[in-house]
Design a protein around this motif. Structure first.
Motif, PDB file in Angstrom:
ATOM      1  N   GLN A   1       0.841  -1.191   0.000  1.00 54.15           N
ATOM      2  CA  GLN A   1       0.000   0.000   0.000  1.00 54.15           C
ATOM      3  C   GLN A   1       0.879   1.244   0.000  1.00 54.15           C
ATOM      4  O   GLN A   1       1.958   1.250   0.562  1.00 54.15           O
ATOM      5  N   VAL A   2       0.371   2.296  -0.652  1.00 52.33           N
ATOM      6  CA  VAL A   2       1.111   3.552  -0.764  1.00 52.33           C
ATOM      7  C   VAL A   2       0.302   4.656  -0.110  1.00 52.33           C
ATOM      8  O   VAL A   2      -0.901   4.762  -0.313  1.00 52.33           O
ATOM      9  N   GLN A   3       0.984   5.474   0.679  1.00 53.32           N
ATOM     10  CA  GLN A   3       0.334   6.630   1.300  1.00 53.32           C
ATOM     11  C   GLN A   3       0.999   7.910   0.834  1.00 53.32           C
ATOM     12  O   GLN A   3       2.223   7.966   0.715  1.00 53.32           O
ATOM     13  N   LEU A   4       0.183   8.911   0.566  1.00 45.90           N
ATOM     14  CA  LEU A   4       0.676  10.250   0.231  1.00 45.90           C
ATOM     15  C   LEU A   4       0.146  11.205   1.292  1.00 45.90           C
ATOM     16  O   LEU A   4      -1.069  11.258   1.525  1.00 45.90           O
ATOM     17  N   VAL A   5       1.049  11.949   1.900  1.00 48.81           N
ATOM     18  CA  VAL A   5       0.665  12.883   2.952  1.00 48.81           C
ATOM     19  C   VAL A   5       1.091  14.284   2.558  1.00 48.81           C
ATOM     20  O   VAL A   5       2.284  14.547   2.356  1.00 48.81           O
ATOM     21  N   GLU A   6       0.102  15.183   2.457  1.00 49.81           N
ATOM     22  CA  GLU A   6       0.360  16.575   2.094  1.00 49.81           C
ATOM     23  C   GLU A   6       0.498  17.425   3.347  1.00 49.81           C
ATOM     24  O   GLU A   6      -0.068  17.119   4.395  1.00 49.81           O
ATOM     25  N   MET A  12      -3.666  32.552   3.692  1.00 51.29           N
ATOM     26  CA  MET A  12      -2.681  33.535   3.273  1.00 51.29           C
ATOM     27  C   MET A  12      -3.402  34.694   2.607  1.00 51.29           C
ATOM     28  O   MET A  12      -4.435  34.512   1.968  1.00 51.29           O
ATOM     29  N   GLN A  13      -2.826  35.888   2.745  1.00 52.74           N
ATOM     30  CA  GLN A  13      -3.370  37.046   2.057  1.00 52.74           C
ATOM     31  C   GLN A  13      -2.963  37.025   0.588  1.00 52.74           C
ATOM     32  O   GLN A  13      -1.932  36.449   0.219  1.00 52.74           O
ATOM     33  N   ALA A  14      -3.758  37.667  -0.226  1.00 55.68           N
ATOM     34  CA  ALA A  14      -3.430  37.785  -1.642  1.00 55.68           C
ATOM     35  C   ALA A  14      -2.057  38.425  -1.808  1.00 55.68           C
ATOM     36  O   ALA A  14      -1.708  39.371  -1.089  1.00 55.68           O
ATOM     37  N   GLY A  15      -1.286  37.875  -2.731  1.00 58.40           N
ATOM     38  CA  GLY A  15       0.068  38.348  -2.964  1.00 58.40           C
ATOM     39  C   GLY A  15       1.121  37.591  -2.182  1.00 58.40           C
ATOM     40  O   GLY A  15       2.323  37.719  -2.457  1.00 58.40           O
ATOM     41  N   GLY A  16       0.701  36.795  -1.234  1.00 54.97           N
ATOM     42  CA  GLY A  16       1.625  36.028  -0.414  1.00 54.97           C
ATOM     43  C   GLY A  16       2.042  34.725  -1.058  1.00 54.97           C
ATOM     44  O   GLY A  16       1.680  34.427  -2.209  1.00 54.97           O
ATOM     45  N   SER A  17       2.788  33.941  -0.294  1.00 53.70           N
ATOM     46  CA  SER A  17       3.328  32.671  -0.800  1.00 53.70           C
ATOM     47  C   SER A  17       3.062  31.544   0.185  1.00 53.70           C
ATOM     48  O   SER A  17       2.994  31.769   1.399  1.00 53.70           O
ATOM     49  N   LEU A  18       2.919  30.357  -0.354  1.00 53.12           N
ATOM     50  CA  LEU A  18       2.824  29.133   0.428  1.00 53.12           C
ATOM     51  C   LEU A  18       3.604  28.046  -0.294  1.00 53.12           C
ATOM     52  O   LEU A  18       3.702  28.071  -1.530  1.00 53.12           O
ATOM     53  N   ARG A  19       4.103  27.084   0.467  1.00 49.11           N
ATOM     54  CA  ARG A  19       4.772  25.943  -0.128  1.00 49.11           C
ATOM     55  C   ARG A  19       4.121  24.662   0.374  1.00 49.11           C
ATOM     56  O   ARG A  19       4.077  24.411   1.571  1.00 49.11           O
ATOM     57  N   PHE A  67       3.440  29.595  -9.885  1.00 50.39           N
ATOM     58  CA  PHE A  67       3.658  28.350  -9.143  1.00 50.39           C
ATOM     59  C   PHE A  67       4.832  27.588  -9.750  1.00 50.39           C
ATOM     60  O   PHE A  67       5.047  27.616 -10.969  1.00 50.39           O
ATOM     61  N   THR A  68       5.557  26.880  -8.896  1.00 50.55           N
ATOM     62  CA  THR A  68       6.662  26.035  -9.346  1.00 50.55           C
ATOM     63  C   THR A  68       6.562  24.672  -8.682  1.00 50.55           C
ATOM     64  O   THR A  68       6.495  24.587  -7.458  1.00 50.55           O
ATOM     65  N   GLN A  81       5.580  25.291  -4.889  1.00 51.00           N
ATOM     66  CA  GLN A  81       5.817  26.650  -4.401  1.00 51.00           C
ATOM     67  C   GLN A  81       4.811  27.569  -5.067  1.00 51.00           C
ATOM     68  O   GLN A  81       4.787  27.670  -6.298  1.00 51.00           O
ATOM     69  N   MET A  82       4.004  28.232  -4.269  1.00 52.10           N
ATOM     70  CA  MET A  82       2.936  29.085  -4.789  1.00 52.10           C
ATOM     71  C   MET A  82       3.225  30.529  -4.396  1.00 52.10           C
ATOM     72  O   MET A  82       3.222  30.858  -3.205  1.00 52.10           O
ATOM     73  N   ASN A  83       3.504  31.350  -5.377  1.00 48.03           N
ATOM     74  CA  ASN A  83       3.777  32.767  -5.156  1.00 48.03           C
ATOM     75  C   ASN A  83       2.664  33.615  -5.764  1.00 48.03           C
ATOM     76  O   ASN A  83       1.885  33.141  -6.591  1.00 48.03           O
ATOM     77  N   SER A  84       2.634  34.870  -5.365  1.00 51.21           N
ATOM     78  CA  SER A  84       1.635  35.813  -5.898  1.00 51.21           C
ATOM     79  C   SER A  84       0.242  35.216  -5.850  1.00 51.21           C
ATOM     80  O   SER A  84      -0.508  35.242  -6.839  1.00 51.21           O
ATOM     81  N   LEU A  85      -0.111  34.682  -4.704  1.00 50.60           N
ATOM     82  CA  LEU A  85      -1.397  33.997  -4.561  1.00 50.60           C
ATOM     83  C   LEU A  85      -2.561  34.950  -4.785  1.00 50.60           C
ATOM     84  O   LEU A  85      -2.500  36.142  -4.446  1.00 50.60           O
ATOM     85  N   LYS A  86      -3.622  34.397  -5.363  1.00 55.83           N
ATOM     86  CA  LYS A  86      -4.837  35.144  -5.649  1.00 55.83           C
ATOM     87  C   LYS A  86      -6.017  34.466  -4.940  1.00 55.83           C
ATOM     88  O   LYS A  86      -5.968  33.252  -4.690  1.00 55.83           O
ATOM     89  N   PRO A  87      -7.072  35.212  -4.642  1.00 58.22           N
ATOM     90  CA  PRO A  87      -8.254  34.581  -4.015  1.00 58.22           C
ATOM     91  C   PRO A  87      -8.785  33.396  -4.823  1.00 58.22           C
ATOM     92  O   PRO A  87      -9.273  32.423  -4.229  1.00 58.22           O
TER      93      PRO A  87
END
Length: 121
Positions: A1-6, A12-19, A67-68, A81-87
């Protein structure tokens, strides 16, 4: 069995980044393509980005340039990698991986449980 965990989602506010990170574990011989999809309530799950085992990438037009996607094959992990996030990036983000469990087996797609990303305006 394979598990994927995110991990890595959140608010985050608009314009911010998340990874985002997604680690695969379990019975793994090799992993071919890995990817990220997203889904909002009432809509179909849509492609965000994919990456092959050799590093070739593909992006949805809506995230190109912002995004990258990348991966660490030794860790069976894929990142977004998510940059310049939008609503409009607000969604549940799911990772997937096309996994071979042995040298004799075909590739089977596995999915993570999803992580919420919320972008405020």
């Amino acid at each position: 069995q394979v598990q994927l965990v995110e991990s890595g989602g959140g608010l985050m506010q608009a314009g911010g980044s998340l990874r985002l990170s997604c680690a695969a574990s379990g019975s793994i011989f090799s992993i071919n393509a890995m990817g990220w999809y997203r889904q909002v309530p009432g809509s179909q799950r849509e492609l965000v980005a994919t990456i092959t085992s050799s590093g070739s990438t593909n992006y949805a037009d809506s995230v190109k340039g912002r995004f990258t996607i990348s991966r660490e094959n030794a860790k069976n992990t894929v990142y977004l990698q998510m940059n310049s996030l939008k609503p409009e990036d607000t969604a549940v983000y799911y990772c997937n991986a096309d996994v071979r469990r042995s040298i004799h087996s075909a590739s089977v797609r596995s999915w993570g449980q999803g992580t919420q990303v919320t972008v405020s305006s």
